[in-house]
Write a protein that holds these residues in place. Structure first.
Motif, PDB file in Angstrom:
ATOM      1  N   LEU A   1      -6.839 -10.313  -3.888  1.00 26.68           N
ATOM      2  CA  LEU A   1      -6.228  -9.964  -2.600  1.00 26.68           C
ATOM      3  C   LEU A   1      -6.703 -10.900  -1.489  1.00 26.68           C
ATOM      4  CD1 LEU A   1      -6.379  -6.075  -2.759  1.00 26.68           C
ATOM      5  CD2 LEU A   1      -4.307  -7.456  -2.643  1.00 26.68           C
ATOM      6  N   MET A   2      -8.006 -11.184  -1.463  1.00 30.13           N
ATOM      7  CA  MET A   2      -8.525 -12.089  -0.432  1.00 30.13           C
ATOM      8  C   MET A   2      -7.929 -13.488  -0.584  1.00 30.13           C
ATOM      9  SD  MET A   2     -12.506 -10.992   0.186  1.00 30.13           S
ATOM     10  CE  MET A   2     -13.050 -11.318  -1.475  1.00 30.13           C
ATOM     11  N   GLU A   3      -7.728 -13.919  -1.824  1.00 34.20           N
ATOM     12  CA  GLU A   3      -7.144 -15.226  -2.093  1.00 34.20           C
ATOM     13  C   GLU A   3      -5.695 -15.290  -1.605  1.00 34.20           C
ATOM     14  OE1 GLU A   3      -6.283 -16.931  -6.279  1.00 34.20           O
ATOM     15  OE2 GLU A   3      -8.445 -17.167  -5.925  1.00 34.20           O
ATOM     16  N   VAL A   4      -4.915 -14.249  -1.923  1.00 33.35           N
ATOM     17  CA  VAL A   4      -3.500 -14.214  -1.543  1.00 33.35           C
ATOM     18  C   VAL A   4      -3.335 -14.074  -0.033  1.00 33.35           C
ATOM     19  CG1 VAL A   4      -1.397 -12.818  -1.715  1.00 33.35           C
ATOM     20  CG2 VAL A   4      -2.688 -13.372  -3.763  1.00 33.35           C
ATOM     21  N   ALA A   5      -4.158 -13.219   0.591  1.00 38.93           N
ATOM     22  CA  ALA A   5      -4.053 -12.988   2.034  1.00 38.93           C
ATOM     23  C   ALA A   5      -4.726 -14.094   2.844  1.00 38.93           C
ATOM     24  CB  ALA A   5      -4.669 -11.646   2.397  1.00 38.93           C
ATOM     25  N   LYS A   6      -5.438 -14.998   2.137  1.00 45.93           N
ATOM     26  CA  LYS A   6      -6.144 -16.115   2.786  1.00 45.93           C
ATOM     27  C   LYS A   6      -7.148 -15.631   3.825  1.00 45.93           C
ATOM     28  CE  LYS A   6      -2.386 -19.395   2.006  1.00 45.93           C
ATOM     29  NZ  LYS A   6      -1.593 -18.558   1.155  1.00 45.93           N
ATOM     30  N   VAL A   7      -7.976 -14.665   3.430  1.00 45.65           N
ATOM     31  CA  VAL A   7      -9.054 -14.178   4.292  1.00 45.65           C
ATOM     32  C   VAL A   7     -10.382 -14.371   3.567  1.00 45.65           C
ATOM     33  CG1 VAL A   7      -7.632 -12.497   5.539  1.00 45.65           C
ATOM     34  CG2 VAL A   7      -8.796 -11.795   3.464  1.00 45.65           C
ATOM     35  N   LYS A   8     -11.460 -14.494   4.332  1.00 45.99           N
ATOM     36  CA  LYS A   8     -12.788 -14.703   3.753  1.00 45.99           C
ATOM     37  C   LYS A   8     -13.413 -13.406   3.247  1.00 45.99           C
ATOM     38  CE  LYS A   8     -13.907 -19.131   4.977  1.00 45.99           C
ATOM     39  NZ  LYS A   8     -13.159 -19.959   4.068  1.00 45.99           N
ATOM     40  N   LYS A   9     -13.163 -12.306   3.984  1.00 43.37           N
ATOM     41  CA  LYS A   9     -13.713 -11.012   3.576  1.00 43.37           C
ATOM     42  C   LYS A   9     -12.847  -9.896   4.148  1.00 43.37           C
ATOM     43  CE  LYS A   9     -16.970 -10.507   7.391  1.00 43.37           C
ATOM     44  NZ  LYS A   9     -18.300 -10.063   7.730  1.00 43.37           N
ATOM     45  N   GLY A  10     -13.079  -8.691   3.646  1.00 47.47           N
ATOM     46  CA  GLY A  10     -12.326  -7.529   4.119  1.00 47.47           C
ATOM     47  C   GLY A  10     -12.771  -7.112   5.507  1.00 47.47           C
ATOM     48  N   SER A  11     -12.050  -6.170   6.083  1.00 49.55           N
ATOM     49  CA  SER A  11     -12.340  -5.681   7.428  1.00 49.55           C
ATOM     50  C   SER A  11     -13.526  -4.719   7.405  1.00 49.55           C
ATOM     51  CB  SER A  11     -11.115  -4.962   7.982  1.00 49.55           C
ATOM     52  OG  SER A  11     -11.420  -4.331   9.206  1.00 49.55           O
ATOM     53  N   ALA A  12     -14.357  -4.777   8.453  1.00 54.80           N
ATOM     54  CA  ALA A  12     -15.473  -3.833   8.585  1.00 54.80           C
ATOM     55  C   ALA A  12     -14.942  -2.433   8.920  1.00 54.80           C
ATOM     56  CB  ALA A  12     -16.441  -4.306   9.658  1.00 54.80           C
ATOM     57  N   GLU A  13     -13.814  -2.381   9.618  1.00 55.11           N
ATOM     58  CA  GLU A  13     -13.165  -1.114   9.973  1.00 55.11           C
ATOM     59  C   GLU A  13     -11.710  -1.168   9.510  1.00 55.11           C
ATOM     60  OE1 GLU A  13     -13.805  -1.128  14.231  1.00 55.11           O
ATOM     61  OE2 GLU A  13     -15.410   0.343  13.976  1.00 55.11           O
ATOM     62  N   PRO A  14     -11.461  -0.940   8.213  1.00 62.70           N
ATOM     63  CA  PRO A  14     -10.105  -1.112   7.687  1.00 62.70           C
ATOM     64  C   PRO A  14      -9.069  -0.173   8.300  1.00 62.70           C
ATOM     65  CG  PRO A  14     -11.555  -0.164   6.021  1.00 62.70           C
ATOM     66  CD  PRO A  14     -12.405  -0.542   7.185  1.00 62.70           C
ATOM     67  N   ASN A  15      -9.507   0.994   8.810  1.00 68.16           N
ATOM     68  CA  ASN A  15      -8.546   1.914   9.412  1.00 68.16           C
ATOM     69  C   ASN A  15      -8.151   1.481  10.820  1.00 68.16           C
ATOM     70  OD1 ASN A  15     -11.135   2.424  10.334  1.00 68.16           O
ATOM     71  ND2 ASN A  15     -10.777   4.599  10.671  1.00 68.16           N
TER      72      ASN A  15
END
Length: 149
Positions: free
Chosen positions: A81-95
């Motif tokens: 998912l991180m590769e496809v979305a081109k992000v380094k890491k997930g959100s600290a506050e995903p909501n």
């Protein structure tokens, strides 16, 4: 006669980059397994362009005679998912804050590739799992859900 299983070791290693340093060395050394032999075999199997450099889960089965077999699985959904979305890491506050977005077609592609390692019988349930992982990472899934209810 079948070999007696001593146990299992689960690790996540970058494809083509296994070396005796932690986590590989201590995990195998504590069981008395040949670390360099594992590294050679793992790197040999994972030097393909599809797997080289990607984090790969590996399950090592070791036997009482100090021999071993291992199974390399597909990369974790979160890494894909991180590769496809081109992000380094997930959100600290995903909501509250979203870090990226993907489409349902991308979710389906990931689900189809990961289906062999997932606990799902249909592509819809696998897509639901992938979408849930994306949501918990703060990655929005754009469009209307094609999942049948």
């Amino acid at each position: 006669m079948a070999k007696q299983i001593g146990g299992f070791i689960k690790l996540q290693i970058k494809g083509g980059a296994a070396n005796p340093a932690p986590p590989v060395g201590p995990a195998l050394g504590s069981k008395g397994l040949n670390i360099m032999e594992f590294c050679k075999q793992f790197n040999g199997r994972t030097q393909t362009p599809q797997t080289a450099g990607k984090v790969l889960p590996v399950v090592i089965t070791y036997y009482s005679d100090k021999s071993f077999d291992f199974v390399v699985k597909t990369p974790p959904v979160a890494v894909q998912l991180m590769e496809v979305a081109k992000v380094k890491k997930g959100s600290a506050e995903p909501n509250r804050s979203k870090v990226g977005s993907i489409t349902w077609d991308q979710v389906k592609t990931i689900a189809e590739g990961k289906m062999v390692d997932m606990n799902a019988f249909t592509i819809d349930s696998a897509m639901s799992m992938v979408a849930g992982t994306a949501r918990s990472m703060g990655i929005a899934v754009k469009g209307d859900s094609p999942i049948k209810k």
